[in-house]
Design a protein around this motif. Structure first.
Motif, PDB file in Angstrom:
ATOM      1  N   TRP A  49      63.786 109.560  14.522  1.00  0.00           N
ATOM      2  CA  TRP A  49      64.776 108.804  15.269  1.00  0.00           C
ATOM      3  C   TRP A  49      64.544 107.325  15.034  1.00  0.00           C
ATOM      4  O   TRP A  49      63.419 106.831  15.178  1.00  0.00           O
ATOM      5  CB  TRP A  49      64.685 109.116  16.751  1.00  0.00           C
ATOM      6  N   VAL A  50      65.604 106.605  14.692  1.00  0.00           N
ATOM      7  CA  VAL A  50      65.463 105.186  14.364  1.00  0.00           C
ATOM      8  C   VAL A  50      66.198 104.272  15.332  1.00  0.00           C
ATOM      9  O   VAL A  50      66.097 103.055  15.225  1.00  0.00           O
ATOM     10  CB  VAL A  50      65.899 104.899  12.907  1.00  0.00           C
ATOM     11  N   GLY A  51      66.924 104.833  16.280  1.00  0.00           N
ATOM     12  CA  GLY A  51      67.636 104.006  17.240  1.00  0.00           C
ATOM     13  C   GLY A  51      68.240 104.840  18.348  1.00  0.00           C
ATOM     14  O   GLY A  51      68.365 106.060  18.220  1.00  0.00           O
ATOM     15  N   THR A  52      68.609 104.151  19.419  1.00  0.00           N
ATOM     16  CA  THR A  52      69.198 104.827  20.564  1.00  0.00           C
ATOM     17  C   THR A  52      70.048 103.867  21.384  1.00  0.00           C
ATOM     18  O   THR A  52      69.856 102.648  21.333  1.00  0.00           O
ATOM     19  CB  THR A  52      68.107 105.445  21.469  1.00  0.00           C
ATOM     20  N   VAL A  53      70.967 104.422  22.130  1.00  0.00           N
ATOM     21  CA  VAL A  53      71.765 103.697  23.114  1.00  0.00           C
ATOM     22  C   VAL A  53      72.147 104.720  24.185  1.00  0.00           C
ATOM     23  O   VAL A  53      72.374 105.894  23.886  1.00  0.00           O
ATOM     24  CB  VAL A  53      73.016 103.050  22.475  1.00  0.00           C
ATOM     25  N   SER A  54      72.169 104.273  25.438  1.00  0.00           N
ATOM     26  CA  SER A  54      72.597 105.128  26.537  1.00  0.00           C
ATOM     27  C   SER A  54      73.816 104.511  27.202  1.00  0.00           C
ATOM     28  O   SER A  54      73.988 103.287  27.201  1.00  0.00           O
ATOM     29  CB  SER A  54      71.477 105.299  27.568  1.00  0.00           C
ATOM     30  N   VAL A  55      74.650 105.365  27.779  1.00  0.00           N
ATOM     31  CA  VAL A  55      75.881 104.918  28.427  1.00  0.00           C
ATOM     32  C   VAL A  55      75.938 105.556  29.813  1.00  0.00           C
ATOM     33  O   VAL A  55      75.847 106.776  29.946  1.00  0.00           O
ATOM     34  CB  VAL A  55      77.129 105.320  27.612  1.00  0.00           C
ATOM     35  N   LEU A  56      76.089 104.710  30.832  1.00  0.00           N
ATOM     36  CA  LEU A  56      76.178 105.151  32.222  1.00  0.00           C
ATOM     37  C   LEU A  56      77.616 105.029  32.700  1.00  0.00           C
ATOM     38  O   LEU A  56      78.265 104.013  32.439  1.00  0.00           O
ATOM     39  CB  LEU A  56      75.305 104.274  33.124  1.00  0.00           C
ATOM     40  N   VAL A  57      78.099 106.007  33.437  1.00  0.00           N
ATOM     41  CA  VAL A  57      79.426 105.932  34.040  1.00  0.00           C
ATOM     42  C   VAL A  57      79.294 105.241  35.389  1.00  0.00           C
ATOM     43  O   VAL A  57      78.412 105.568  36.178  1.00  0.00           O
ATOM     44  CB  VAL A  57      80.049 107.333  34.201  1.00  0.00           C
ATOM     45  N   ASP A  83      86.751 101.883  37.160  1.00  0.00           N
ATOM     46  CA  ASP A  83      86.093 102.892  36.341  1.00  0.00           C
ATOM     47  C   ASP A  83      85.650 102.209  35.055  1.00  0.00           C
ATOM     48  O   ASP A  83      86.463 101.591  34.355  1.00  0.00           O
ATOM     49  CB  ASP A  83      87.054 104.037  36.008  1.00  0.00           C
ATOM     50  N   GLN A  84      84.367 102.287  34.775  1.00  0.00           N
ATOM     51  CA  GLN A  84      83.829 101.629  33.590  1.00  0.00           C
ATOM     52  C   GLN A  84      82.570 102.362  33.146  1.00  0.00           C
ATOM     53  O   GLN A  84      82.040 103.189  33.874  1.00  0.00           O
ATOM     54  CB  GLN A  84      83.509 100.161  33.877  1.00  0.00           C
ATOM     55  N   THR A  85      82.116 102.041  31.961  1.00  0.00           N
ATOM     56  CA  THR A  85      80.813 102.513  31.531  1.00  0.00           C
ATOM     57  C   THR A  85      79.944 101.309  31.231  1.00  0.00           C
ATOM     58  O   THR A  85      80.428 100.197  31.056  1.00  0.00           O
ATOM     59  CB  THR A  85      80.900 103.442  30.292  1.00  0.00           C
ATOM     60  N   HIS A  86      78.651 101.566  31.204  1.00  0.00           N
ATOM     61  CA  HIS A  86      77.658 100.501  31.073  1.00  0.00           C
ATOM     62  C   HIS A  86      76.647 100.928  30.010  1.00  0.00           C
ATOM     63  O   HIS A  86      75.976 101.939  30.167  1.00  0.00           O
ATOM     64  CB  HIS A  86      76.977 100.316  32.431  1.00  0.00           C
ATOM     65  N   GLY A  98      78.857 105.330  21.554  1.00  0.00           N
ATOM     66  CA  GLY A  98      78.891 105.118  22.997  1.00  0.00           C
ATOM     67  C   GLY A  98      80.255 104.690  23.496  1.00  0.00           C
ATOM     68  O   GLY A  98      80.722 105.150  24.544  1.00  0.00           O
ATOM     69  N   ILE A  99      80.915 103.821  22.751  1.00  0.00           N
ATOM     70  CA  ILE A  99      82.250 103.358  23.144  1.00  0.00           C
ATOM     71  C   ILE A  99      83.258 104.502  23.021  1.00  0.00           C
ATOM     72  O   ILE A  99      84.075 104.715  23.926  1.00  0.00           O
ATOM     73  CB  ILE A  99      82.661 102.127  22.311  1.00  0.00           C
ATOM     74  N   GLU A 100      83.197 105.247  21.929  1.00  0.00           N
ATOM     75  CA  GLU A 100      84.114 106.387  21.769  1.00  0.00           C
ATOM     76  C   GLU A 100      83.924 107.394  22.896  1.00  0.00           C
ATOM     77  O   GLU A 100      84.901 107.917  23.444  1.00  0.00           O
ATOM     78  CB  GLU A 100      83.900 107.054  20.412  1.00  0.00           C
ATOM     79  N   TRP A 101      82.684 107.687  23.250  1.00  0.00           N
ATOM     80  CA  TRP A 101      82.397 108.610  24.354  1.00  0.00           C
ATOM     81  C   TRP A 101      83.044 108.076  25.632  1.00  0.00           C
ATOM     82  O   TRP A 101      83.641 108.833  26.388  1.00  0.00           O
ATOM     83  CB  TRP A 101      80.891 108.781  24.508  1.00  0.00           C
ATOM     84  N   SER A 102      82.927 106.777  25.860  1.00  0.00           N
ATOM     85  CA  SER A 102      83.509 106.162  27.057  1.00  0.00           C
ATOM     86  C   SER A 102      85.018 106.373  27.126  1.00  0.00           C
ATOM     87  O   SER A 102      85.567 106.686  28.184  1.00  0.00           O
ATOM     88  CB  SER A 102      83.213 104.660  27.074  1.00  0.00           C
ATOM     89  N   TRP A 103      85.706 106.177  26.004  1.00  0.00           N
ATOM     90  CA  TRP A 103      87.165 106.323  25.992  1.00  0.00           C
ATOM     91  C   TRP A 103      87.591 107.784  26.077  1.00  0.00           C
ATOM     92  O   TRP A 103      88.717 108.071  26.491  1.00  0.00           O
ATOM     93  CB  TRP A 103      87.772 105.693  24.760  1.00  0.00           C
ATOM     94  N   VAL A 151      84.004  98.903  28.809  1.00  0.00           N
ATOM     95  CA  VAL A 151      82.588  99.190  28.569  1.00  0.00           C
ATOM     96  C   VAL A 151      81.878  97.858  28.716  1.00  0.00           C
ATOM     97  O   VAL A 151      82.301  96.856  28.120  1.00  0.00           O
ATOM     98  CB  VAL A 151      82.357  99.761  27.150  1.00  0.00           C
ATOM     99  N   ARG A 152      80.833  97.833  29.519  1.00  0.00           N
ATOM    100  CA  ARG A 152      80.112  96.585  29.717  1.00  0.00           C
ATOM    101  C   ARG A 152      78.640  96.741  29.381  1.00  0.00           C
ATOM    102  O   ARG A 152      78.135  97.848  29.228  1.00  0.00           O
ATOM    103  CB  ARG A 152      80.270  96.071  31.143  1.00  0.00           C
ATOM    104  N   LEU A 153      77.981  95.605  29.295  1.00  0.00           N
ATOM    105  CA  LEU A 153      76.538  95.558  29.095  1.00  0.00           C
ATOM    106  C   LEU A 153      76.060  94.210  29.582  1.00  0.00           C
ATOM    107  O   LEU A 153      76.856  93.318  29.857  1.00  0.00           O
ATOM    108  CB  LEU A 153      76.179  95.766  27.617  1.00  0.00           C
TER     109      LEU A 153
END
Length: 185
Positions: free
Chosen positions: A73-81, A97-100, A123-128, A138-140
């Motif tokens: 594994w070389v990278g990761t990102v998590s998305v919270l609703v 309603d947003q994701t983070h 992560g963005i596609e999952w959010s939509w 989508v925010r951060l």
């Protein structure tokens, strides 16, 4: 090199732990993460199992990884609703309603290769595509001194919203909110 971008599986808690602990040892970890290596490494296996299972299925949180051809594994990102009126990771109640996006990490040897871009796109596609939540944006948050990360986020379409929050610990430093709206995606 080709990387597979995918959601973690529930049985991969050991790899999730390993990558998180590596991320927390990165030179910018103190401004990039709200957790320390010492705190994370002290957590028992059940914590990591539960965390991974929660990130593997459902529509509350998702963790994506970039997997090299050799399986590493070389990278990761998590998305919270985040739902309106519910306290968020920064304790502010969501107003829509947003994701983070949180927990962004790419191993130093593959930075600049497109892995970060691909993880964010997942992560963005999952959010939509969420069915239970129609995320409006989508925010951060990015530390005011983390220019490398902010540059990536801007390249991906994120813009500063004008919202800032103080860093934990009373240092006087700020976290800057950036977001991409559904209409921009």
């Amino acid at each position: 090199m080709e990387y597979l971008i995918r959601r973690v599986r529930a049985d991969e808690w050991q790899q999730v732990r390993e990558l998180r602990l590596l991320a927390l040892q990165d030179p910018v970890a103190s401004i990039a993460f709200l957790e320390t290596y010492e705190n994370a490494s002290a957590k028992d296996d059940s914590f990591w199992m539960e965390r991974t299972e929660g990130s593997a299925v459902g529509e509350r949180v998702a963790q994506f990884v970039a997997e090299a051809p050799d399986g590493s594994w070389v990278g990761t990102v998590s998305v919270l609703v985040e739902k309106p009126g519910v306290a968020t990771a920064f304790s502010d109640p969501a107003v829509m309603d947003q994701t983070h996006i949180v927990g962004v990490f790419v191993r130093s040897e593959v930075r600049g290769s497109g892995v970060g871009d691909a993880l964010f796109r997942a992560g963005i596609e999952w959010s939509w595509e969420l069915r239970e939540t129609k995320a409006e944006r989508v925010r951060l948050f990015v530390h005011e001194r983390n220019g490398r990360a902010e540059g990536l986020y801007k390249k991906l379409g994120f813009e500063r919203t004008g919202v800032t929050v103080p860093m934990a610990g009373g240092s006087g430093e700020l976290e800057i909110e950036m977001a991409v709206r559904r209409t921009q995606a």
